[in-house]
Design an enzyme around this catalytic site. Structure first.
Site, mmCIF file in Angstrom:
data_model
loop_
_atom_site.group_PDB
_atom_site.id
_atom_site.type_symbol
_atom_site.label_atom_id
_atom_site.label_comp_id
_atom_site.label_asym_id
_atom_site.label_seq_id
_atom_site.Cartn_x
_atom_site.Cartn_y
_atom_site.Cartn_z
ATOM 1 N N ASP A 22 0.847 -1.209 0.000
ATOM 2 C CA ASP A 22 0.000 0.000 0.000
ATOM 3 C C ASP A 22 0.877 1.252 0.000
ATOM 4 O OD1 ASP A 22 -2.559 -1.598 0.690
ATOM 5 O OD2 ASP A 22 -1.137 -2.167 2.233
ATOM 6 N N HIS A 53 -4.763 -3.358 6.210
ATOM 7 C CA HIS A 53 -4.592 -3.650 4.781
ATOM 8 C C HIS A 53 -5.964 -4.083 4.238
ATOM 9 C CE1 HIS A 53 -2.926 -4.943 1.012
ATOM 10 N NE2 HIS A 53 -3.311 -6.181 1.204
HETATM 11 P P1 NAD Z 1 -1.859 -18.751 -4.017
HETATM 12 O O1 NAD Z 1 -3.210 -19.393 -3.916
HETATM 13 O O2 NAD Z 1 -1.195 -18.657 -5.327
HETATM 14 O O3 NAD Z 1 -0.860 -19.501 -3.040
HETATM 15 C C1 NAD Z 1 -1.185 -19.774 -1.725
HETATM 16 C C2 NAD Z 1 -0.355 -20.958 -1.298
HETATM 17 O O4 NAD Z 1 -0.557 -21.134 0.103
HETATM 18 C C3 NAD Z 1 -0.764 -22.274 -1.980
HETATM 19 O O5 NAD Z 1 0.390 -22.923 -2.474
HETATM 20 C C4 NAD Z 1 -1.423 -23.060 -0.858
HETATM 21 O O6 NAD Z 1 -1.269 -24.472 -1.002
HETATM 22 C C5 NAD Z 1 -0.641 -22.521 0.336
HETATM 23 N N1 NAD Z 1 -1.266 -22.790 1.623
HETATM 24 C C6 NAD Z 1 -2.579 -22.877 1.935
HETATM 25 N N2 NAD Z 1 -2.723 -23.201 3.224
HETATM 26 C C7 NAD Z 1 -1.486 -23.299 3.756
HETATM 27 C C8 NAD Z 1 -0.987 -23.630 5.032
HETATM 28 N N3 NAD Z 1 -1.801 -23.939 6.047
HETATM 29 N N4 NAD Z 1 0.349 -23.660 5.214
HETATM 30 C C9 NAD Z 1 1.182 -23.363 4.203
HETATM 31 N N5 NAD Z 1 0.777 -23.080 2.955
HETATM 32 C C10 NAD Z 1 -0.541 -23.030 2.739
HETATM 33 O O7 NAD Z 1 -2.015 -17.303 -3.333
HETATM 34 P P2 NAD Z 1 -1.033 -16.048 -3.466
HETATM 35 O O8 NAD Z 1 -1.424 -15.247 -4.647
HETATM 36 O O9 NAD Z 1 0.375 -16.482 -3.318
HETATM 37 O O10 NAD Z 1 -1.504 -15.199 -2.171
HETATM 38 C C11 NAD Z 1 -1.225 -15.653 -0.872
HETATM 39 C C12 NAD Z 1 -1.892 -14.742 0.150
HETATM 40 O O11 NAD Z 1 -1.301 -13.447 0.137
HETATM 41 C C13 NAD Z 1 -3.392 -14.504 -0.067
HETATM 42 O O12 NAD Z 1 -4.068 -14.549 1.173
HETATM 43 C C14 NAD Z 1 -3.432 -13.107 -0.656
HETATM 44 O O13 NAD Z 1 -4.681 -12.495 -0.448
HETATM 45 C C15 NAD Z 1 -2.338 -12.450 0.151
HETATM 46 N N6 NAD Z 1 -1.796 -11.186 -0.357
HETATM 47 C C16 NAD Z 1 -1.481 -10.237 0.556
HETATM 48 C C17 NAD Z 1 -0.939 -9.025 0.140
HETATM 49 C C18 NAD Z 1 -0.594 -7.951 1.137
HETATM 50 O O14 NAD Z 1 -0.275 -6.819 0.720
HETATM 51 N N7 NAD Z 1 -0.627 -8.191 2.429
HETATM 52 C C19 NAD Z 1 -0.716 -8.794 -1.219
HETATM 53 C C20 NAD Z 1 -1.052 -9.792 -2.133
HETATM 54 C C21 NAD Z 1 -1.606 -10.987 -1.681
HETATM 55 C C1 LMR Z 2 -3.436 -6.670 -2.662
HETATM 56 O O1 LMR Z 2 -3.530 -5.628 -2.016
HETATM 57 O O2 LMR Z 2 -3.127 -6.672 -3.873
HETATM 58 C C2 LMR Z 2 -3.657 -7.996 -1.984
HETATM 59 O O3 LMR Z 2 -4.018 -7.831 -0.651
HETATM 60 C C3 LMR Z 2 -4.584 -8.889 -2.702
HETATM 61 C C4 LMR Z 2 -6.017 -8.451 -2.562
HETATM 62 O O4 LMR Z 2 -6.845 -9.294 -2.204
HETATM 63 O O5 LMR Z 2 -6.307 -7.279 -2.819
#
Ligand code: NAD
Ligand code: LMR
Length: 324
Positions: free
Chosen positions: A159, A187
Site C-alpha cells: 500500500d 490492509h
Molecule cells: P496462491 O493461492 O497462489 O498460493 C497460496 C499458497 O498457500 C498455496 O500454495 C497453498 O497451497 C498454500 N497454503 C494454503 N494453506 C497453507 C498452510 N496452512 N500452510 C502453508 N501453505 C498453505 O495465493 P497467493 O497469490 O500467493 O496469495 C497468498 C496470500 O497473500 C493470499 O491470502 C493473498 O490475499 C495475500 N496477499 C497479501 C498481500 C498484502 O499486501 N498483504 C498482497 C497480495 C496478496
Molecule cells: C493486494 O492488495 O493486492 C492484496 O491484498 C490482494 C487483494 O486481495 O487485494
C-alpha cells in the site's frame, strides 16, 4: 561471508512465493554476504508442485543458497527459523473483501504461531502477507507468547509503495523525490493513505496538491488497488506483493531512514489507537529494528478516517478470539 541463516517461506508453492523465493535466494532480501537455508512450507497436497520449485532453485545455482528444505511439517520448517515470510493463505476472488477470508485463513496462523513459539529462534523476524494480513499477524503473535510482539509485522509496504508510485506519477517525478507518505491502519479498503506530511522534491506537497484529487482520486485508488488488480488480472497481485515483502524485510534488517508503513502491534502508541490490534503506523527502520514515528500531528478529518480502520481491526480481532 556470514554463517547461514534459516529463512521460512510459507505458501511456497503459490504465486507470490514463486516471485519471492528466487529473489531471496539471490540475496536481494538479506544481502550478498548472507548464505541462506531455505525452508519452504506448504500443505501436503502441494508437495509435488513445491518439489518443482526446488528443482528450479537448484537450476539457478545461486551461490548464497546453502540448502533447500521442502515440508508440510511446521515444527520441521520453523526449526531455528531466523526470518519468516508467512504468505500461505487463500487469496480473495472478485467481489470479496479481504476480511471475508478470515474464517478460512485465520486458522492457518494459530499452529504456525505455536510452531514459531516452540522451535524458532527467539530473535525471529516475522512478516505476515496472507490476508487479512493484520489480523493473521495478530493471531500468529498471540500464539507465540515467548517472542517479543514487535518481532511480528504485517505487510503494508505494498500500500505504501502504491502510494509513492501514484504521487510520483501525478507530479511527474521520480519515486525517490517522494517522501513522508504514511498508510495507516488495516490492509483493507478502510486503510488511510495520508499525504498530510508528504514532500515532493523537498517541498511540502500541500503547496501543490489538489484537494479534490487527494480525496476523490488518490485515497480511493490506493484503498481499492488490490481489487483493481484482481479485476484486471483475474487473480490477485503477486510480483508486486513479493517485491513489497522482500523490501519490508530487507529494510527491517539493514535499515532505511525513509518513512515506511509497517503493520505492528498497537500497544503503547501515542495516537490514541486501541491496544492489541496489528495497525499500520509510520516507522523508520534501524539496522535490525523498526521504530514508530511518534511526533506527528493528526488532522481531525484524518482522525475520523483512522477511527473507521481501527474499528474494523477491533471487529476482526473480536471475531477470532478463539484463535488468540
Ligand atoms: P496462491 O493461492 O497462489 O498460493 C497460496 C499458497 O498457500 C498455496 O500454495 C497453498 O497451497 C498454500 N497454503 C494454503 N494453506 C497453507 C498452510 N496452512 N500452510 C502453508 N501453505 C498453505 O495465493 P497467493 O497469490 O500467493 O496469495 C497468498 C496470500 O497473500 C493470499 O491470502 C493473498 O490475499 C495475500 N496477499 C497479501 C498481500 C498484502 O499486501 N498483504 C498482497 C497480495 C496478496
Ligand atoms: C493486494 O492488495 O493486492 C492484496 O491484498 C490482494 C487483494 O486481495 O487485494
Amino acid at each position: 561471508m556470514n554463517e547461514p541463516v534459516n529463512v521460512v517461506v510459507t505458501g511456497a508453492a503459490g504465486n507470490i512465493a514463486y516471485s519471492a523465493i528466487f529473489r531471496v535466494a539471490a540475496g536481494q532480501m538479506l544481502g550478498e554476504n548472507q548464505p541462506i537455508n531455505l525452508m519452504l512450507i506448504d500443505i501436503e497436497p502441494a508437495m509435488n508442485a513445491l518439489n518443482g520449485v526446488k528443482f528450479e532453485l537448484e537450476d539457478c545455482a545461486f551461490p548464497l543458497l546453502n540448502s533447500i528444505t521442502t515440508t508440510f511439517n511446521l515444527n520441521q520448517g520453523f526449526e531455528q527459523c531466523d526470518y519468516a515470510l508467512l504468505i500461505g493463505a487463500k487469496p480473495r476472488m472478485k467481489g470479496m473483501e479481504r476480511k471475508d477470508l478470515l474464517k478460512d485463513n485465520g486458522k492457518i496462523f494459530k499452529p504456525q504461531g505455536k510452531a514459531i513459539n516452540e522451535v524458532a529462534s527467539k530473535k525471529i523476524k516475522v512478516l505476515v502477507v496472507g490476508n487479512p494480513a493484520n489480523t493473521n499477524a495478530l493471531i500468529t503473535m498471540h500464539n507465540a507468547p515467548t517472542i517479543d510482539p514487535k518481532q511480528f509485522t504485517s505487510m503494508m509496504r505494498l500500500d505504501h509503495d502504491r502510494s509513492l508510485a501514484q504521487v510520483a506519477n501525478k507530479y511527474n517525478t521520480n519515486i525517490k523525490e517522494v517522501k513522508k507518505i504514511i498508510v495507516w491502519g488495516n490492509h483493507s479498503n478502510t486503510q488511510v493513505p495520508d499525504l498530510s506530511n508528504a514532500e515532493v522534491s523537498g517541498k511540502n506537497i500541500k503547496d501543490i496538491m489538489n484537494e479534490d484529487w487527494y480525496k476523490n482520486d488518490f485515497i480511493p485508488r490506493i484503498q481499492n488497488r488490490g481489487a483493481e488488480i484482481i479485476e484486471a488480472r483475474g487473480s490477485s497481485s503477486a510480483a508486486s506483493a513479493a517485491n513489497a515483502a522482500i523490501t519490508h524485510m530487507r529494510d527491517w534488517v539493514s535499515g532505511n531512514n525513509d518513512w515506511l508503513s509497517i503493520g505492528q502491534i498497537s500497544n503503547s502508541n501515542p495516537f490514541n489507537i486501541s491496544e492489541d490490534i496489528m495497525f499500520s503506523f509510520p516507522s523508520i527502520c534501524n539496522e535490525g529494528s523498526y521504530e514508530m514515528i511518534k511526533n506527528i500531528e493528526m488532522s481531525e478529518i484524518l482522525n475520523d478516517y483512522i477511527k473507521i480502520t481501527e474499528k474494523e481491526l477491533i471487529q476482526e480481532r473480536d471475531s477470532v478470539l478463539d484463535l488468540l
